[in-house]
Design an enzyme around this catalytic site. Structure first.
Site, mmCIF file in Angstrom:
data_model
loop_
_atom_site.group_PDB
_atom_site.id
_atom_site.type_symbol
_atom_site.label_atom_id
_atom_site.label_comp_id
_atom_site.label_asym_id
_atom_site.label_seq_id
_atom_site.Cartn_x
_atom_site.Cartn_y
_atom_site.Cartn_z
ATOM 1 N N LYS A 177 0.876 -1.171 0.000
ATOM 2 C CA LYS A 177 0.000 0.000 0.000
ATOM 3 C C LYS A 177 0.917 1.226 0.000
ATOM 4 O O LYS A 177 1.435 1.628 1.035
ATOM 5 C CB LYS A 177 -0.888 -0.036 1.261
ATOM 6 C CG LYS A 177 -2.250 0.625 1.120
ATOM 7 C CD LYS A 177 -2.199 2.099 0.860
ATOM 8 C CE LYS A 177 -1.869 2.885 2.109
ATOM 9 N NZ LYS A 177 -1.554 4.306 1.799
ATOM 10 N N GLU A 252 8.596 1.205 11.714
ATOM 11 C CA GLU A 252 9.704 2.160 11.593
ATOM 12 C C GLU A 252 9.099 3.548 11.557
ATOM 13 O O GLU A 252 8.545 3.958 10.544
ATOM 14 C CB GLU A 252 10.511 1.850 10.321
ATOM 15 C CG GLU A 252 11.992 2.106 10.508
ATOM 16 C CD GLU A 252 12.377 3.536 10.204
ATOM 17 O OE1 GLU A 252 12.081 4.424 11.051
ATOM 18 O OE2 GLU A 252 12.951 3.784 9.151
ATOM 19 N N CYS A 286 13.253 10.235 8.142
ATOM 20 C CA CYS A 286 13.045 9.881 9.555
ATOM 21 C C CYS A 286 14.329 10.048 10.351
ATOM 22 O O CYS A 286 14.302 10.365 11.525
ATOM 23 C CB CYS A 286 12.491 8.471 9.685
ATOM 24 S SG CYS A 286 13.459 7.243 8.807
ATOM 25 N N GLU A 384 8.907 15.981 15.560
ATOM 26 C CA GLU A 384 9.436 15.794 14.218
ATOM 27 C C GLU A 384 8.740 16.779 13.275
ATOM 28 O O GLU A 384 7.528 16.724 13.087
ATOM 29 C CB GLU A 384 9.150 14.360 13.762
ATOM 30 C CG GLU A 384 9.722 14.027 12.413
ATOM 31 C CD GLU A 384 9.479 12.559 12.036
ATOM 32 O OE1 GLU A 384 8.310 12.125 12.049
ATOM 33 O OE2 GLU A 384 10.456 11.861 11.726
HETATM 34 P P1 NAI Z 1 1.240 8.604 7.885
HETATM 35 O O1 NAI Z 1 1.951 7.853 8.960
HETATM 36 O O2 NAI Z 1 -0.178 8.932 8.103
HETATM 37 O O3 NAI Z 1 1.342 7.772 6.520
HETATM 38 C C1 NAI Z 1 2.292 6.758 6.251
HETATM 39 C C2 NAI Z 1 1.598 5.585 5.572
HETATM 40 O O4 NAI Z 1 0.690 4.968 6.478
HETATM 41 C C3 NAI Z 1 0.758 5.974 4.362
HETATM 42 O O5 NAI Z 1 0.840 4.937 3.399
HETATM 43 C C4 NAI Z 1 -0.647 6.049 4.950
HETATM 44 O O6 NAI Z 1 -1.650 5.875 3.992
HETATM 45 C C5 NAI Z 1 -0.619 4.900 5.923
HETATM 46 N N1 NAI Z 1 -1.551 4.961 7.047
HETATM 47 C C6 NAI Z 1 -1.962 6.044 7.736
HETATM 48 N N2 NAI Z 1 -2.790 5.694 8.736
HETATM 49 C C7 NAI Z 1 -2.930 4.347 8.685
HETATM 50 C C8 NAI Z 1 -3.662 3.386 9.436
HETATM 51 N N3 NAI Z 1 -4.429 3.726 10.471
HETATM 52 N N4 NAI Z 1 -3.560 2.086 9.094
HETATM 53 C C9 NAI Z 1 -2.779 1.703 8.068
HETATM 54 N N5 NAI Z 1 -2.087 2.571 7.325
HETATM 55 C C10 NAI Z 1 -2.145 3.879 7.608
HETATM 56 O O7 NAI Z 1 2.088 9.910 7.591
HETATM 57 P P2 NAI Z 1 1.623 11.264 6.831
HETATM 58 O O8 NAI Z 1 0.271 11.672 7.281
HETATM 59 O O9 NAI Z 1 1.859 11.077 5.399
HETATM 60 O O10 NAI Z 1 2.694 12.277 7.417
HETATM 61 C C11 NAI Z 1 2.479 12.891 8.676
HETATM 62 C C12 NAI Z 1 3.760 13.018 9.436
HETATM 63 O O11 NAI Z 1 4.311 11.722 9.704
HETATM 64 C C13 NAI Z 1 4.875 13.747 8.724
HETATM 65 O O12 NAI Z 1 4.747 15.107 8.860
HETATM 66 C C14 NAI Z 1 6.098 13.190 9.400
HETATM 67 O O13 NAI Z 1 6.358 13.898 10.592
HETATM 68 C C15 NAI Z 1 5.710 11.774 9.739
HETATM 69 N N6 NAI Z 1 6.244 10.807 8.773
HETATM 70 C C16 NAI Z 1 7.326 10.090 9.122
HETATM 71 C C17 NAI Z 1 7.884 9.211 8.226
HETATM 72 C C18 NAI Z 1 9.084 8.446 8.597
HETATM 73 O O14 NAI Z 1 9.748 7.876 7.732
HETATM 74 N N7 NAI Z 1 9.430 8.360 9.848
HETATM 75 C C19 NAI Z 1 7.368 9.036 6.876
HETATM 76 C C20 NAI Z 1 6.183 9.818 6.605
HETATM 77 C C21 NAI Z 1 5.664 10.662 7.532
#
Ligand code: NAI
Ligand code: MG
Length: 480
Positions: A177, A252, A286, A384
């Site tokens: 996904k 992660e 990250c 972050e």
């Molecule tokens: P997110 O964590 O919501 O999205 C990441 C992935 O998880 C996407 O594919 C999303 O569709 C999926 N997802 C979201 N909620 C889910 C759920 N309940 N069950 C299953 N899958 C789910 O991150 P978003 O909203 O894109 O970014 C928000 C913040 O998260 C950013 O501002 C950043 O601070 C952090 N982030 C950190 C990352 C990292 O590598 N540590 C990567 C992306 C975002």
């Protein structure tokens, strides 16, 4: 435009298919805010079709294939990724605003990850356990079965490869996904998966957002293992859902990574590394180096040099190959701007950047930013930001530096810059993070394990240990 977009549909059992309910999501180029197309937006029905396909493939030819053959398919896939490097890099650049040379580097990393895990496929060995002459006891390392891969947008195909390659090496099948902001490269990649000869259904892709597609995927009863990369908040929800289904989950999540800069540090090297660790990928990493904790005697010099270098970075559209592209989306842009405004209002001293760069009225651009004299308890120093923002906090003693470094809820990476080996070893032991990098940044790689402590997540990816994420042990005993 040098390359065609791939069909923006799910890939289920080797077929490109629309969502059952016809729903779609916009695909936007963050450099220009241009609408590039509409991608299928999956829901539980599409997830179910993909998981069923992965389950059938698991019970079909995939499980019969000798491990060395699985490895050969992955080597072939790596070669195809290398052949298509330019197209894949272009898709990443347009989808997430990544400078095109950085995107090329990411695609090289994808090929390297595939090759590393290809070589691991035929080296998955169990144990024979001595229980005396009358019993033969041994372990089988069996693939978990269908695995879910939910990934973010900062390294779209890189994040897919990081968990998909070891899962396939282990003999699992997969439903991926991608993030709703960045579906393009994995959809193109699926043609290469087919061309490599990986049977239909072994890898499936369902596009869509977290609640609509990610959550039903993690919860699907036929999914037996989960790999998730993203925010702490979503990771916690995924971990809870996985636990309810008794599924191992590798999580992660984010970080707020500190570098401790001692008075004896090589400041030339430090500044060079922070240009990369703080600003590469517009800070959307990250393991970015977003907090500098600097010995007070050199804090002024570090601030001055860093601000001058950050101000000189070229910001622009991804395909013009700047130092820094935009952040990924309007939401992310608003989030970063909110942090900048909050920091200024809270009294942090802005020394460069702090908003939209001049001359770029469109696109989700943020000027490379440095805050000096930052209160370590303030939001900008604790949370972050995921944007091109570095804070500087002076410290007086090593213990104070360690206390500040460990004061955040996450624990992904920390850095130490010093010429004093004893200080470095002591700090390595005291830092509450999954990785510590000394006198360098973005160290490690495909071969070395990575992951977090505290809110940064559970488990480790990369390295040989990542293959174990997708295996379970069966103990077998024969009485003779
Ligand atoms: P997110 O964590 O919501 O999205 C990441 C992935 O998880 C996407 O594919 C999303 O569709 C999926 N997802 C979201 N909620 C889910 C759920 N309940 N069950 C299953 N899958 C789910 O991150 P978003 O909203 O894109 O970014 C928000 C913040 O998260 C950013 O501002 C950043 O601070 C952090 N982030 C950190 C990352 C990292 O590598 N540590 C990567 C992306 C975002
Ligand atoms: Mg996009």
């Amino acid at each position: 435009m040098g390359f065609q977009l791939p069909p923006l549909l799910h890939v289920i059992n080797g077929q490109r298919v629309a969502s059952r309910d016809g729903a779609t999501l916009a695909v936007i180029d963050p450099s220009t805010e241009a609408l590039m197309g509409q991608v299928a937006h999956g829901s539980a029905a599409d997830i179910d079709a993909a998981v069923q396909a992965a389950d059938a493939a698991r019970r079909g030819p995939w499980q019969e294939l000798p491990p060395v053959q699985r490895g050969k398919l992955l080597f072939r896939l790596a070669d195809l990724v290398t052949r298509e490097r330019e197209a894949l890099a272009w898709l990443e650049a347009c989808d997430v605003g990544k400078p095109i040379s950085a995107a090329r580097g990411d695609i090289d990393g994808v090929a390297e990850t595939l090759r590393y895990n290809a070589g691991a496929a035929d080296k998955i060995e169990g144990a024979v356990i001595p229980l005396g002459e009358r019993v033969v006891d041994y372990t089988r390392l069996e693939p978990l079965g269908v695995t879910a891969h939910v990934v973010p947008w900062n390294f779209p195909l890189g994040m897919v490869a990081r968990s998909l390659a070891p899962a396939l090496a282990a003999g699992c099948t997969a439903v991926v996904k991608p993030a709703e902001q960045s579906p393009l490269s994995v959809l193109y990649f699926m043609d290469l998966v087919a061309e490599a000869g990986i049977p239909p259904g072994v890898v499936n892709v369902v596009c869509g957002d977290g609640p609509g597609a990610g959550a039903p995927l993690v919860a699907h009863p036929l999914v037996r293992g989960v790999a998730f990369t993203g925010s702490v908040e979503a990771g916690r929800a995924v971990g809870i859902a996985a636990a309810a289904g008794m599924k191992p989950a590798v999580l992660e999540l984010g970080g707020k990574n500190a570098i401790i800069v001692a008075a004896d540090a090589d400041l030339d090297r430090l500044i060079e590394d922070v240009m990369m660790g703080g600003y590469e990928n517009a800070g959307q990493v990250c393991s970015s180096s977003s907090r500098l904790l600097v010995a007070r005697s050199v804090a002024g010099e570090v601030a001055e040099r860093l601000a001058a270098r950050a101000a000189a970075l070229r910001v622009g559209e991804a395909l013009s190959d700047p130092d820094l592209g935009p952040v990924v989306s309007a939401e992310q842009h608003a989030k970063v701007m909110g942090y900048l405004d909050g920091a200024r209002a809270g009294g942090a001293r802005l020394i460069t950047g702090g908003g939209r760069p001049a001359g770029l009225p469109r696109g989700y651009f943020v000027a490379p930013t440095v805050f000096d004299n930052t209160d370590p308890a303030s939001r900008i120093a604790q949370e972050e930001v995921f944007g091109p923002v570095v804070t500087i906090t002076p410290y007086d003693t090593d213990q104070q530096a360690l206390d500040i470094a460990n004061s955040v809820s996450t624990g992904l990476v920390a850095g130490v810059y010093t010429r004093d080996l004893n200080r470095a070893f002591a700090m390595v032991a005291a830092l509450e993070t999954g990785s510590v990098w000394v006198n360098g940044w973005y160290l490690g790689g495909t071969q070395a394990p990575t992951g977090g402590t505290k809110d940064s997540g559970l488990g480790r990816e990369r390295g040989l240990i990542a293959v174990r994420n997708f295996l379970r042990i069966k103990n077998v005993a024969f009485r003779l």
